[in-house]
Write a protein that holds these residues in place. Structure first.
Motif, short mmCIF file in Angstrom:
data_model
loop_
_atom_site.label_atom_id
_atom_site.label_comp_id
_atom_site.label_asym_id
_atom_site.label_seq_id
_atom_site.Cartn_x
_atom_site.Cartn_y
_atom_site.Cartn_z
N VAL A 576 1.01 -1.32 -0.14
CA VAL A 576 0.04 -0.10 0.07
C VAL A 576 0.75 1.13 -0.07
O VAL A 576 1.82 1.58 1.01
CB VAL A 576 -0.95 -0.08 1.29
CG1 VAL A 576 -1.71 1.35 1.23
CG2 VAL A 576 -1.93 -1.24 1.27
N ASN A 577 0.95 2.11 -1.13
CA ASN A 577 1.77 2.92 -1.35
C ASN A 577 1.20 4.49 -1.33
O ASN A 577 0.01 4.41 -1.84
CB ASN A 577 2.55 2.96 -2.53
CG ASN A 577 3.45 1.85 -2.33
OD1 ASN A 577 4.08 1.38 -1.51
ND2 ASN A 577 3.30 0.96 -3.35
N GLY A 578 1.60 5.49 -0.58
CA GLY A 578 1.11 6.81 -0.83
C GLY A 578 0.48 7.37 0.36
O GLY A 578 -0.15 6.59 1.29
N ASP A 579 0.36 8.59 0.46
CA ASP A 579 -0.62 9.17 1.72
C ASP A 579 -2.17 9.16 1.75
O ASP A 579 -2.69 9.22 2.52
CB ASP A 579 -0.22 10.73 1.81
CG ASP A 579 1.11 10.94 2.13
OD1 ASP A 579 1.87 10.07 2.73
OD2 ASP A 579 1.72 11.93 1.73
N GLY A 580 -2.70 9.01 0.21
CA GLY A 580 -4.14 8.65 0.13
C GLY A 580 -4.52 7.47 0.29
O GLY A 580 -4.07 6.63 0.21
N PHE A 581 -5.98 7.59 0.93
CA PHE A 581 -6.56 6.35 1.48
C PHE A 581 -6.99 5.65 0.04
O PHE A 581 -7.72 6.48 -0.74
CB PHE A 581 -7.66 6.73 2.31
CG PHE A 581 -7.33 6.75 3.79
CD1 PHE A 581 -7.84 5.70 4.75
CD2 PHE A 581 -6.17 7.52 4.39
CE1 PHE A 581 -7.29 5.76 5.97
CE2 PHE A 581 -5.93 7.31 5.76
CZ PHE A 581 -6.50 6.58 6.59
N ARG A 582 -7.07 4.49 0.00
CA ARG A 582 -7.52 3.60 -0.86
C ARG A 582 -8.15 2.40 -0.60
O ARG A 582 -7.93 2.03 0.58
CB ARG A 582 -6.60 3.51 -2.04
CG ARG A 582 -5.57 2.45 -1.81
CD ARG A 582 -4.72 2.45 -0.90
NE ARG A 582 -4.01 3.96 -0.91
CZ ARG A 582 -2.97 4.13 -1.80
NH1 ARG A 582 -2.41 3.27 -2.41
NH2 ARG A 582 -2.29 5.67 -1.61
N LYS A 583 -8.86 1.58 -1.21
CA LYS A 583 -9.81 0.49 -0.76
C LYS A 583 -8.66 -0.73 -0.92
O LYS A 583 -7.91 -1.02 -2.00
CB LYS A 583 -10.91 0.15 -1.63
CG LYS A 583 -11.74 -0.91 -1.50
CD LYS A 583 -13.01 -1.19 -2.12
CE LYS A 583 -13.70 -2.08 -1.73
NZ LYS A 583 -15.22 -2.17 -2.55
N VAL A 584 -8.36 -1.31 0.39
CA VAL A 584 -7.50 -2.56 0.27
C VAL A 584 -8.16 -3.70 0.64
O VAL A 584 -9.08 -3.89 1.59
CB VAL A 584 -6.63 -1.88 1.29
CG1 VAL A 584 -5.51 -3.14 1.48
CG2 VAL A 584 -5.57 -0.80 0.87
N SER A 585 -7.83 -4.83 -0.08
CA SER A 585 -8.30 -6.19 0.24
C SER A 585 -7.79 -6.69 1.50
O SER A 585 -6.32 -6.56 1.72
CB SER A 585 -8.31 -7.07 -0.73
OG SER A 585 -8.58 -8.43 -0.58
N LEU A 586 -8.58 -7.35 2.33
CA LEU A 586 -8.07 -7.91 3.52
C LEU A 586 -8.35 -9.60 3.51
O LEU A 586 -8.17 -10.27 4.43
CB LEU A 586 -9.01 -7.45 4.78
CG LEU A 586 -8.67 -6.03 4.92
CD1 LEU A 586 -9.80 -5.49 6.17
CD2 LEU A 586 -7.42 -5.52 5.34
#
Length: 785
Positions: A576-586
């Motif tokens: 997960v890269n960058g300061d912005g929030f994004r949808k991440v699979s768990l």
């Protein structure tokens, strides 16, 4: 797509006196809001008595009265009629909670199978919370609600275009039923009224540009400093003993009228008074100066801009040795002037808020009133969230007219008027006019404008936009398809971030995250940045579920979340890269849903360790709406008790006390299932050198293994409890009042409509808006016979 988330004293005194005319109506409305207008009868008591004798009482005798008979601490046998159970519904609702959680009957008591348990719960519920949803409904009465701090700031922003951040310094809003928008607790203390008055001044000053005040020139010099005064020794006062002239040289900063003031006295000799000649430009004036008495002389003069002079001459000297001596004494000179004030408003200096409010411009003073009426009609109608009356507009125009009579500009008059509107009760409160039921008992609908206001403050924490107000005006807001289309658009609008931030942070108690203080010597990864990211994850996650209209159970069992690189690293999640929030699979991770959010896990922990009790209590209160009763008095904290062993062992010893067992048997299993997450929400498999045991067994015999088992329980066996809990929390927040037993009808319907829509969250929100408590006006209570 990632759901977006919002990461001078005299003048004041005059204004206060003017807008103070609004305060009596404010106090009157506060009194009116506290009055109840009608009462209604409850459900048919005959049916309830039959159900009690034939269904409930036999089960109570078989399973409950051995322990809860007369003389026991909790006497259930004393309520020997259905009406008694109905009046004592708080106690009986607690018994329902125990039955649902399986803590009653106790392990050593009579065995209660699932089918009988369900029948007993239904019987108690139908009697204790008896209400006829069809023939005798009650939508409840909402106390007139003041705008809380957040709503005030948002409303000012949307109404005027000014982001008034000092609203954050208003006194804190009290909380009721878990939320800070509850009418019963939103009082108006004197300090807050003072803050509103100050805010009205500041906001109107920021919103409307007014030409700068007229330039004032004032200069006073010592007579001894005037040109020619050296002849008389440059003294002050200046004694002139023979005909002579002194000159004041100055620079006039503007063209216009000035007032020259001279203080002088004379020593009269001979048969006439001392005379002085004042000369400026081509004009002059001769004045008589009294004998031995100082007098101030004022002369109006007009000057053009630039270097100018005023000559002061003693012109009638008289001397007769040993008989008379006429002299002039000059004590002081002063010049004042006020430039003609410009009424020109430079378009380059006008803010957008000014253009928004002042959309018509008078061509002269004779058009001031007409223009003001147009401006203030539109402004007041938006500020009051319904059409302003002719009387209200006329009163605002009259306030503006007072400013014009005091030589204020047109814009200053509008400033005063909108300041008054901002301290009106119709702005500060969500006013709903009390109504009586129809002759057939039908509950009255709130007005179209009141409905628009409820919808807007529910979903946006702010005033209705122009479209909602137009729907109210045209009557289309009562058309289901039109209203639901608008609600759907409002949920997608960025302004719904306010609903997420306010509802979710209070429902899940993550506002408390600001107050927790984890021990960073133990939890080194925790810092202030992580604290803020924890909150943002939870709010962004809820926003995503809402805007994608996913099932409400996704809040518990989602296999995704929203992260940035910093929070992902804190969780141990890679790529997960960058300061912005994004949808991440768990997927493949132990995480999923709200139960594994670090925000929730941290606010339910102690500074240096987890707290299964706090976590269990949190789930019971916020996800199942079955809060445990208060702890008995004089029970020591776990750390200060004499219990030994692991945390699980100490809690097991703690439950050995019968006074503690009933509550802890509800809470502890939930907390044990979450033990793989430490006090700041990081995953672990060992604690204090030992493997973590995350297994849990509930009083009804249900066993779960870790957070995955707990999630399955909540969306399986306890799914409807979770849905009812969320529905009730939304209804409380939406209506601004606590729920009562008669709200069961509405909650049943909300859950049913949500289920019909595939359990999707937007259907639940829409069902809240369509519910009777939201759409109609009921009563403060519904007394029993």
């Amino acid at each position: 797509m990632t759901p977006t988330l919002l990461s001078t004293t005299d003048q004041q005194g005059t204004l206060f006196r003017r807008i103070g005319k609004w305060l009596p109506s404010l106090l009157l409305l506060i009194v009116i809001s506290s009055l109840s207008t009608a009462t209604r009868a409850s459900a048919d008591p005959v049916d309830s008595e039959v159900a009690f004798r034939t269904t409930l009482q036999p089960m109570l005798r078989q399973f409950c009265f051995d322990c809860h008979d007369s003389g026991s601490e909790i006497d259930l046998e004393a309520d020997s009629r259905a009406t008694a159970i109905h009046k004592n519904r708080t106690l009986w609702n607690q018994s329902i909670a125990h039955l649902r959680l399986g803590t009653m009957p106790p392990e050593d008591g009579p065995k209660l199978n699932d089918e009988t348990r369900k029948r007993m719960i239904a019987a108690i519920d139908s009697i204790a919370n008896a209400v006829d949803c069809v023939q005798n409904p009650n939508a409840g009465r909402v106390t007139m609600r003041r705008l809380n701090r957040t709503e005030y700031r948002n409303t000012i922003r949307d109404l005027i275009g000014v982001d008034y951040q000092p609203a954050d310094d208003f006194p804190g809003d009290d909380v009721g039923y878990g939320f800070d928008n509850i009418g019963d607790v939103l009082s108006l203390p004197p300090i807050l009224m003072e803050k509103y008055l100050e805010a009205a001044l500041e906001i109107s000053g920021q919103a409307i540009y007014t030409p700068p005040p007229a330039e004032i020139f004032e200069k006073q010099v010592s007579p001894g400093s005037l040109t020619g005064a050296d002849r008389w020794g440059n003294r002050s006062p200046l004694g002139m003993s023979s005909n002579s002239t002194v000159t004041w040289e100055f620079t006039a900063p503007f063209s216009g009228e000035y007032t020259f003031e001279m203080v002088a006295s004379g020593d009269q000799g001979g048969d006439e008074p001392v005379k002085a000649k004042i000369t400026w430009g081509s004009k002059e004036r001769i004045i008589n100066i009294p004998n031995k008495t100082e007098e101030t002389f004022k002369i109006s003069m007009r000057f053009a801009t630039g270097k100018r002079t005023i000559d002061i001459a003693f012109i009638n000297d008289y001397y007769k040795k040993d008989v008379a001596d006429r002299n002039m004494r000059l004590h002081g000179v002063k010049l004042t002037g006020t430039a003609r004030r410009s009424t020109y408003v430079d378009p380059k200096l006008v803010p957008a808020s000014h253009r928004k409010i002042i959309f018509v411009h008078p061509r002269g003073k004779d058009e001031y009133r007409q223009s003001a009426q147009s401006i203030l009609l539109r402004f007041a109608s938006r500020a009051f969230r319904r059409p302003a009356t002719e009387d209200e507009v006329n009163r605002l125009v009259a306030l503006a007219a007072e400013t014009w009579r005091d030589n204020g500009t047109f814009e200053e008059g509008i400033q005063v008027a909108i300041s008054a509107a901002l301290v009106s009760p119709h702005f500060l409160f969500k006013v709903e006019q009390p109504q009586q039921p129809a002759a057939d008992g039908t509950l009255p609908l709130i007005s179209n404008y009141e409905l628009a206001t409820r919808v807007s403050y529910f979903l946006w924490s702010s005033m209705p936009d122009d479209e909602l107000l137009a729907m109210a005006h045209q009557g289309t807001i009562r058309k289901r398809e039109t209203l639901m289309r608008k609600v759907a658009a409002m949920l997608q609008d960025r302004r719904s971030n306010q609903f997420v931030a306010n509802f979710v942070s209070q429902w899940l108690q993550i506002r408390n995250l600001d107050a927790v203080d984890p021990d960073t010597r133990v939890f080194r990864g925790f810092n202030e940045e992580v604290r803020e990211l924890m909150k943002r994850e939870t709010l962004t996650f809820f926003a995503g579920v809402m805007r994608e209209n996913l099932p409400v159970t996704t809040l518990v069992d989602a296999d995704f979340t929203y992260l940035n690189d910093s929070l992902a690293n804190f969780y141990g999640i890679r790529n997960v890269n960058g300061d912005g929030f994004r949808k991440v699979s768990l997927q493949g991770s132990p995480r999923g849903g709200l139960l594994t959010h670090a925000s929730v896990l941290t606010v339910t922990s102690n500074p240096s360790r987890t707290s299964p009790v706090k976590r269990g209590k949190w789930v019971l209160e916020n996800l199942l709406n079955t809060p445990p009763p208060p702890a008995p008095a004089n029970v020591p904290e776990l750390e200060r008790s004499k219990l030994v062993g692991t945390l699980r062992e100490r809690l097991q010893q703690h439950r050995a006390d019968p006074a503690c067992a009933s509550c802890h048997s509800m809470m502890d299993p939930i907390g044990f299932a979450l033990e793989n997450f430490d006090a700041v929400g990081q995953y672990r498999q060992r604690d204090a050198g030992s493997d973590i045991d995350a297994s849990a067994k509930f009083p009804d015999g249900t066993e779960v293994q870790g957070v995955d088992g707990l999630r399955k329980l909540l969306i399986g066996k306890r799914k409807e409890d979770f849905m009812r809990c969320l529905a009730e929390k939304l209804l409380i927040y939406a209506t601004g009042r606590g729920t009562e037993y008669y709200d069961k009808c509405a909650i049943d319907q909300i859950v049913q409509r949500c289920q019909q829509g595939g359990d999707r969250i937007a259907y639940m929100i829409a069902a809240v808006i369509e519910s009777e408590p939201f759409q109609r006006q009921g009563f403060r209570d519904q007394p029993t016979n």
